[in-house]
Design a protein around this motif. Structure first.
Motif, PDB file in Angstrom:
ATOM      1  N   THR A 161      13.491   5.304   3.695  1.00 29.89           N
ATOM      2  CA  THR A 161      12.823   4.102   3.703  1.00 29.89           C
ATOM      3  C   THR A 161      13.793   2.842   4.453  1.00 29.89           C
ATOM      4  O   THR A 161      12.923   2.311   5.304  1.00 29.89           O
ATOM      5  N   ALA A 162      14.873   3.006   4.192  1.00 32.45           N
ATOM      6  CA  ALA A 162      15.628   1.948   4.992  1.00 32.45           C
ATOM      7  C   ALA A 162      16.100   2.213   6.137  1.00 32.45           C
ATOM      8  O   ALA A 162      16.384   1.404   7.147  1.00 32.45           O
ATOM      9  N   SER A 163      16.143   3.376   6.744  1.00 34.96           N
ATOM     10  CA  SER A 163      16.674   3.949   8.056  1.00 34.96           C
ATOM     11  C   SER A 163      16.030   3.468   9.228  1.00 34.96           C
ATOM     12  O   SER A 163      16.503   2.673  10.089  1.00 34.96           O
ATOM     13  N   PRO A 164      14.539   3.258   9.144  1.00 34.23           N
ATOM     14  CA  PRO A 164      14.012   2.595  10.445  1.00 34.23           C
ATOM     15  C   PRO A 164      14.229   1.115  10.771  1.00 34.23           C
ATOM     16  O   PRO A 164      14.653   0.815  11.664  1.00 34.23           O
ATOM     17  N   ILE A 165      14.394   0.326   9.442  1.00 36.84           N
ATOM     18  CA  ILE A 165      14.611  -1.110   9.612  1.00 36.84           C
ATOM     19  C   ILE A 165      16.120  -1.168   9.963  1.00 36.84           C
ATOM     20  O   ILE A 165      16.449  -1.993  10.825  1.00 36.84           O
ATOM     21  N   ALA A 166      17.079  -0.358   9.701  1.00 36.55           N
ATOM     22  CA  ALA A 166      18.284  -0.419   9.807  1.00 36.55           C
ATOM     23  C   ALA A 166      18.632   0.124  11.193  1.00 36.55           C
ATOM     24  O   ALA A 166      19.513  -0.740  12.030  1.00 36.55           O
ATOM     25  N   ALA A 225      12.831   4.219  -5.896  1.00 36.35           N
ATOM     26  CA  ALA A 225      13.532   4.025  -4.386  1.00 36.35           C
ATOM     27  C   ALA A 225      13.144   3.440  -3.535  1.00 36.35           C
ATOM     28  O   ALA A 225      13.543   2.584  -2.674  1.00 36.35           O
ATOM     29  N   SER A 226      11.880   3.692  -3.300  1.00 38.05           N
ATOM     30  CA  SER A 226      10.616   3.059  -2.340  1.00 38.05           C
ATOM     31  C   SER A 226      10.754   1.533  -2.534  1.00 38.05           C
ATOM     32  O   SER A 226      10.803   0.871  -1.530  1.00 38.05           O
ATOM     33  N   PHE A 227      10.520   1.072  -3.773  1.00 39.79           N
ATOM     34  CA  PHE A 227      10.521  -0.455  -4.014  1.00 39.79           C
ATOM     35  C   PHE A 227      11.622  -1.047  -3.674  1.00 39.79           C
ATOM     36  O   PHE A 227      11.500  -2.054  -3.011  1.00 39.79           O
ATOM     37  N   SER A 228      12.882  -0.403  -3.944  1.00 38.76           N
ATOM     38  CA  SER A 228      14.183  -0.919  -4.068  1.00 38.76           C
ATOM     39  C   SER A 228      15.070  -0.968  -2.470  1.00 38.76           C
ATOM     40  O   SER A 228      15.789  -1.988  -2.329  1.00 38.76           O
ATOM     41  N   ALA A 229      14.570  -0.030  -1.943  1.00 42.41           N
ATOM     42  CA  ALA A 229      15.260   0.152  -0.665  1.00 42.41           C
ATOM     43  C   ALA A 229      15.245  -1.105   0.300  1.00 42.41           C
ATOM     44  O   ALA A 229      16.332  -1.365   1.144  1.00 42.41           O
ATOM     45  N   GLY A 230      14.243  -1.504   0.465  1.00 38.07           N
ATOM     46  CA  GLY A 230      14.008  -2.714   1.250  1.00 38.07           C
ATOM     47  C   GLY A 230      14.613  -3.904   1.045  1.00 38.07           C
ATOM     48  O   GLY A 230      15.386  -4.676   1.686  1.00 38.07           O
ATOM     49  N   SER A 231      14.377  -4.300  -0.324  1.00 41.81           N
ATOM     50  CA  SER A 231      15.253  -5.310  -0.602  1.00 41.81           C
ATOM     51  C   SER A 231      16.806  -5.194  -0.668  1.00 41.81           C
ATOM     52  O   SER A 231      17.383  -6.202  -0.384  1.00 41.81           O
ATOM     53  N   LEU A 232      17.413  -4.150  -1.002  1.00 43.21           N
ATOM     54  CA  LEU A 232      18.713  -4.102  -1.382  1.00 43.21           C
ATOM     55  C   LEU A 232      19.298  -4.030   0.161  1.00 43.21           C
ATOM     56  O   LEU A 232      20.534  -4.511   0.534  1.00 43.21           O
ATOM     57  N   LEU A 233      18.410  -3.276   1.254  1.00 41.47           N
ATOM     58  CA  LEU A 233      18.919  -3.401   2.593  1.00 41.47           C
ATOM     59  C   LEU A 233      19.017  -4.577   2.985  1.00 41.47           C
ATOM     60  O   LEU A 233      20.158  -5.065   3.816  1.00 41.47           O
ATOM     61  N   HIS A 234      18.167  -5.510   2.758  1.00 37.61           N
ATOM     62  CA  HIS A 234      18.002  -7.298   3.238  1.00 37.61           C
ATOM     63  C   HIS A 234      19.353  -8.089   2.748  1.00 37.61           C
ATOM     64  O   HIS A 234      20.058  -8.548   3.171  1.00 37.61           O
ATOM     65  N   SER A 235      19.422  -7.511   1.429  1.00 36.20           N
ATOM     66  CA  SER A 235      20.358  -8.346   0.577  1.00 36.20           C
ATOM     67  C   SER A 235      21.867  -7.799   0.748  1.00 36.20           C
ATOM     68  O   SER A 235      22.721  -8.724   0.757  1.00 36.20           O
ATOM     69  N   SER A 236      22.042  -6.540   0.926  1.00 30.99           N
ATOM     70  CA  SER A 236      23.334  -5.977   0.836  1.00 30.99           C
ATOM     71  C   SER A 236      23.761  -5.094   2.090  1.00 30.99           C
ATOM     72  O   SER A 236      24.952  -4.839   2.328  1.00 30.99           O
ATOM     73  N   GLY A 237      22.766  -4.770   2.890  1.00 34.63           N
ATOM     74  CA  GLY A 237      23.065  -4.052   4.247  1.00 34.63           C
ATOM     75  C   GLY A 237      23.147  -2.365   4.069  1.00 34.63           C
ATOM     76  O   GLY A 237      23.113  -2.020   3.072  1.00 34.63           O
ATOM     77  N   TRP A 238      22.956  -1.959   5.410  1.00 32.92           N
ATOM     78  CA  TRP A 238      22.974  -0.725   5.594  1.00 32.92           C
ATOM     79  C   TRP A 238      24.316   0.286   5.078  1.00 32.92           C
ATOM     80  O   TRP A 238      23.986   1.320   4.358  1.00 32.92           O
ATOM     81  N   GLU A 239      25.405  -0.021   4.982  1.00 36.27           N
ATOM     82  CA  GLU A 239      26.391   0.333   4.260  1.00 36.27           C
ATOM     83  C   GLU A 239      26.395   0.614   3.031  1.00 36.27           C
ATOM     84  O   GLU A 239      26.788   1.534   2.388  1.00 36.27           O
ATOM     85  N   PRO A 265       0.759  -1.315   0.044  1.00 30.98           N
ATOM     86  CA  PRO A 265      -0.046   0.030  -0.240  1.00 30.98           C
ATOM     87  C   PRO A 265       0.849   1.325  -0.010  1.00 30.98           C
ATOM     88  O   PRO A 265       0.293   2.305  -0.692  1.00 30.98           O
ATOM     89  N   VAL A 266       1.859   1.452   0.820  1.00 24.69           N
ATOM     90  CA  VAL A 266       2.809   2.448   0.929  1.00 24.69           C
ATOM     91  C   VAL A 266       3.610   2.653  -0.541  1.00 24.69           C
ATOM     92  O   VAL A 266       3.642   3.728  -1.072  1.00 24.69           O
TER      93      VAL A 266
END
Length: 402
Positions: free
Chosen positions: A242-247, A361-375, A56-57
């Motif tokens: 988008t990735a910050s809270p999860i990180a 960016a919204s669609f890709s941030a979560g998956s990239l964070l999961h696969s490659s990390g915050w750095e 939804p977001v």
């Protein structure tokens, strides 16, 4: 290429319109924070697949990107006021559909509502351009910044409405918040009816100056740099936010600490609007945009220097201020790169490219964070900033022409 024609300024109408649009921005700008705050939580309850809970977001961003060109077409042929009243109507419908989706426990209907909320946002996002109508030079830059102050008010209104109305409808948590979203759009309707704009048929350049095809405008280095500045400023901000809270939670910080970091980030996004217009008048819009990109790069450097809560919060504040300078500067650059007759298609193309990037960016941030990390998220920021900063600094070093 210098701007070939600008409509004569009408200070009275311009001042009136800028305040109308600021109030409308406060109402309409709260649309997105409500969806962003609750979309994932509602998705968690309604989604048939755990992987779709943030859909939804993401559909809000997608609707915003897809709505920019139709919104530009409507405003080009029927005028800004008619377009904005239509946008407010879409906003009312979107909130009611999302609420109905919750009441009926239908994930599909709820997603339709959030996607339509994105279409409403495509009109709201163009308020900043409408503020430049009937203005020139310094007044144009100040008007853009003034309207963005409405975004600061919206950033406060949206989350507070979520708190006040989430249990307003017994037995259906959060439905009341989306009804309040529809009410805000309804409140914007009479405000926008006060807007005074020219008939779309009267918006034209002087005799002998032809309206340029969009493809020709798109090949203009000045316009391309303005688009690139907006794309990088908004795209990177969304990507990192988008990735910050999860990180933060992933590195051992609490959900409350993550929420507080995002709150400071949003305040940092809009609070500088009180001075951004004056800074552009004094130093030039390209220089202000360049400082914004430097701040975005600095936020990535801070994020890469450690994982304490202070690193995350400082990075988010720098990211917010950088977005403000970069995006408002880019908006002023776009507004200065076309004639009045060209404004709808030029501004629509700009927003389509900017918010299309935001959706990606919204669609890709979560998956990239999961696969490659915050750095990795933050390392990507640095070359993207450098790519636009170099030509922006080169242009900023030239004499200021408004």
């Amino acid at each position: 290429m210098n701007l070939i024609y600008q409509a004569p300024a009408d200070p009275g109408i311009a001042r009136r319109n800028s305040w109308v649009l600021t109030v409308a921005q406060a109402f309409g700008g709260a649309n997105a924070p409500i969806v962003i705050s609750l979309g994932g939580l509602v998705g968690q309850h309604l989604s048939p697949d755990p992987e779709l809970i943030t859909l939804p977001v993401s559909l809000l961003s997608l609707g915003l990107a897809l709505g920019t060109l139709p919104a530009a077409y409507v405003m080009r042929h029927f005028g800004r006021r008619t377009g904005y009243l239509l946008g407010s109507t879409i906003g009312m419908i979107s909130g009611l559909i999302a609420a109905m989706g919750i009441v009926l426990s239908s994930f599909l209907i709820f997603c339709l509502g959030t996607c339509l909320a994105g279409f409403y946002s495509s009109y709201v996002q163009s308020y900043r351009f409408a503020a430049t109508d009937n203005t020139t030079g310094a007044q144009s830059q100040k008007a853009i910044a003034r309207v963005m102050i409405g975004g600061l008010i919206a950033a406060i209104i949206g989350p507070q409405l979520v708190i006040w109305t989430r249990d307003a409808l017994p037995g259906t948590p959060f439905a009341g918040s989306f009804v309040s979203q529809a009410v805000l759009a309804a409140l914007a309707f009479p405000v926008l009816s006060l807007l005074r704009t020219s008939s779309p048929h009267k918006i034209q350049g002087p005799q002998g100056v032809a309206e340029r095809p969009l493809l020709q405008i798109l090949t203009s280095p000045r316009y391309l740099l303005a688009i690139a500045t907006g794309v990088v400023s908004y795209g990177l901000m969304t990507f990192v936010m988008t990735a910050s809270p999860i990180a933060m939670v992933g590195h051992g910080h609490s959900i409350d600490q993550a929420a507080l970091g995002i709150q400071w980030h949003i305040l940092a996004m809009y609070a500088p609007s009180f001075v951004t217009g004056r800074l552009m008048v004094r130093f030039g819009k390209e220089r202000v945009a360049a400082v914004g990109l430097l701040l975005i790069g600095s936020s990535a450097a801070v994020a890469l220097s450690g994982f304490d809560i202070a690193h995350f919060w400082i990075a988010l504040v720098l990211l917010g201020i950088g977005w403000n300078f970069g995006f408002i500067g880019a908006t002023a650059m776009v507004a200065d790169s076309h004639t009045p007759a060209e404004r709808s298609k030029v501004q629509g193309a700009n927003d389509f490219l900017v918010f299309g990037t935001v959706a990606c960016a919204s669609f890709s941030a979560g998956s990239l964070l999961h696969s490659s990390g915050w750095e990795t998220i933050n390392w990507i920021v640095l070359p993207a900033v450098a790519l636009v900063l170099v030509p922006l600094v080169w242009r900023a070093a030239r004499p200021i022409h408004g």
